[in-house]
Design a protein around this motif. Sequence first.
Motif, PDB file in Angstrom:
ATOM      1  N   MET A 265       0.831  -1.206   0.000  1.00 46.91           N
ATOM      2  CA  MET A 265       0.000   0.000   0.000  1.00 46.91           C
ATOM      3  C   MET A 265       0.866   1.257   0.000  1.00 46.91           C
ATOM      4  SD  MET A 265      -3.065  -1.103  -0.163  1.00 46.91           S
ATOM      5  CE  MET A 265      -3.918   0.437   0.144  1.00 46.91           C
ATOM      6  N   VAL A 266       1.981   1.228   0.716  1.00 46.23           N
ATOM      7  CA  VAL A 266       2.886   2.380   0.730  1.00 46.23           C
ATOM      8  C   VAL A 266       3.482   2.613  -0.658  1.00 46.23           C
ATOM      9  CG1 VAL A 266       5.081   3.231   1.641  1.00 46.23           C
ATOM     10  CG2 VAL A 266       3.422   2.182   3.178  1.00 46.23           C
ATOM     11  N   LEU A 268       2.123   1.756  -3.533  1.00 49.93           N
ATOM     12  CA  LEU A 268       1.061   2.284  -4.397  1.00 49.93           C
ATOM     13  C   LEU A 268       0.839   3.772  -4.157  1.00 49.93           C
ATOM     14  CD1 LEU A 268      -1.587  -0.598  -4.235  1.00 49.93           C
ATOM     15  CD2 LEU A 268      -0.186   0.051  -6.190  1.00 49.93           C
ATOM     16  N   ASN A 269       0.872   4.180  -2.907  1.00 47.38           N
ATOM     17  CA  ASN A 269       0.717   5.602  -2.598  1.00 47.38           C
ATOM     18  C   ASN A 269       1.907   6.408  -3.111  1.00 47.38           C
ATOM     19  OD1 ASN A 269      -0.643   7.834  -0.927  1.00 47.38           O
ATOM     20  ND2 ASN A 269       1.424   7.812  -0.103  1.00 47.38           N
ATOM     21  N   GLU A 270       3.102   5.836  -3.002  1.00 48.60           N
ATOM     22  CA  GLU A 270       4.294   6.522  -3.491  1.00 48.60           C
ATOM     23  C   GLU A 270       4.241   6.686  -5.006  1.00 48.60           C
ATOM     24  OE1 GLU A 270       8.017   8.396  -3.259  1.00 48.60           O
ATOM     25  OE2 GLU A 270       6.568   7.861  -1.703  1.00 48.60           O
ATOM     26  N   ALA A 272       1.600   6.960  -6.796  1.00 50.01           N
ATOM     27  CA  ALA A 272       0.540   7.899  -7.173  1.00 50.01           C
ATOM     28  C   ALA A 272       0.889   9.344  -6.850  1.00 50.01           C
ATOM     29  CB  ALA A 272      -0.764   7.518  -6.481  1.00 50.01           C
ATOM     30  N   THR A 273       1.708   9.575  -5.834  1.00 53.53           N
ATOM     31  CA  THR A 273       1.959  10.942  -5.370  1.00 53.53           C
ATOM     32  C   THR A 273       3.362  11.452  -5.663  1.00 53.53           C
ATOM     33  OG1 THR A 273       2.586  10.097  -3.174  1.00 53.53           O
ATOM     34  CG2 THR A 273       0.271  10.700  -3.522  1.00 53.53           C
ATOM     35  N   ARG A 281       7.834   5.137 -11.608  1.00 52.68           N
ATOM     36  CA  ARG A 281       6.561   5.114 -10.884  1.00 52.68           C
ATOM     37  C   ARG A 281       5.705   3.944 -11.327  1.00 52.68           C
ATOM     38  NH1 ARG A 281       4.237  10.947 -11.863  1.00 52.68           N
ATOM     39  NH2 ARG A 281       2.435  10.002 -10.846  1.00 52.68           N
ATOM     40  N   CYS A 285       4.433   0.943  -8.908  1.00 47.46           N
ATOM     41  CA  CYS A 285       3.006   0.611  -8.837  1.00 47.46           C
ATOM     42  C   CYS A 285       2.773  -0.880  -9.041  1.00 47.46           C
ATOM     43  CB  CYS A 285       2.236   1.432  -9.873  1.00 47.46           C
ATOM     44  SG  CYS A 285       0.467   1.100  -9.911  1.00 47.46           S
TER      45      CYS A 285
END
Length: 323
Positions: A265-266, A268-270, A272-273, A281, A285
């Motif tokens: 989850m971390v 995936l957040n990285e 996306a942001t 990226r 992902c």
Amino acid sequence: MGARGAPSRRRLAGRRLRYLPTGSFPFLLLLLLLCIQLGGGQKKKENLLAEKVEQLMEWSSRRSIFRMNGDKFRKFIKAPPRNYSMIVMFTALQPQRQCSVCRQANEEYQILANSWRYSSAFCNKLFFSMVDYDEGTDVFQQLNMNSAPTFMHFPPKGRPKRADTFDLQRIGFAAEQLAKWIADRTDVHIRVFRPPNYSGTIALALLVSLVGGLLYLRRNNLEFIYNKTGWAMVSLSYIHGSSQAQFVAESHIILVLNAAITMGMVLLNEAATSKGDVGKRRIICLVGLGLVVFFFSFLLSIFRSKYHGYPYRLPHEDKGRTP
């Protein structure tokens, strides 16, 4: 009739000239000289503009981004005449500056400039340049600029407005975002072409080769793979079959599974942001998605083995079923 009328017209013109004010002749002469001077000045501006555009096109043919010092910046960007837009990246790429963000932004800027240079729509209306702090300190001082990297658009006419400075902190410095900003400011649309990134493919190929090599070396002793009893003993040794009890090792296994899901989850957040390379990226992902899917499926299978009635159903659903 025509012969008589000609002398009369000459006499009339002579009368008109005699009745002109005496001071009007210097005025007419001055007006004529002014028109000649303005025409010569316009021709001189056109020649100067043609020389500047020719020089910029020559630099662009050598490299998509040309570096500028203070003199070149004032001549080709600040001084008129100019009928082209200039995108300038103010940066600090020298190793002693230790600006890692500048290097990352420079890679994206290079991708964008190369996409424009090798596109079919390339023309002399848009150029890409760069001013390094160690090569153009006076330019930074002139613009009161104290941070890098910074992207600015200098329009063909007038001074840059607030929107001509790219909002790096809010949008990031991806080449696609820069292309969108340039389209808004110049109406020039650039399609970004990224070089292929084979790092993920190479890593996967190495992993498959390693596993395949190990299996090939033990090709005469692969019975352990098909031994269902052995796999069952492994699962029974660490996972308790009842929902009322739990082994110590089982607690650690559940902890590791939840940690792996959290890491996914971390990532995936990285992905996306973050504001880095789009290819990196994308790999982050995919790795994060793989961690979440694999370890959550493993965790769900353990839950099902301990709670045999799962997935639970409502009573009316069981009544509606036919044997």
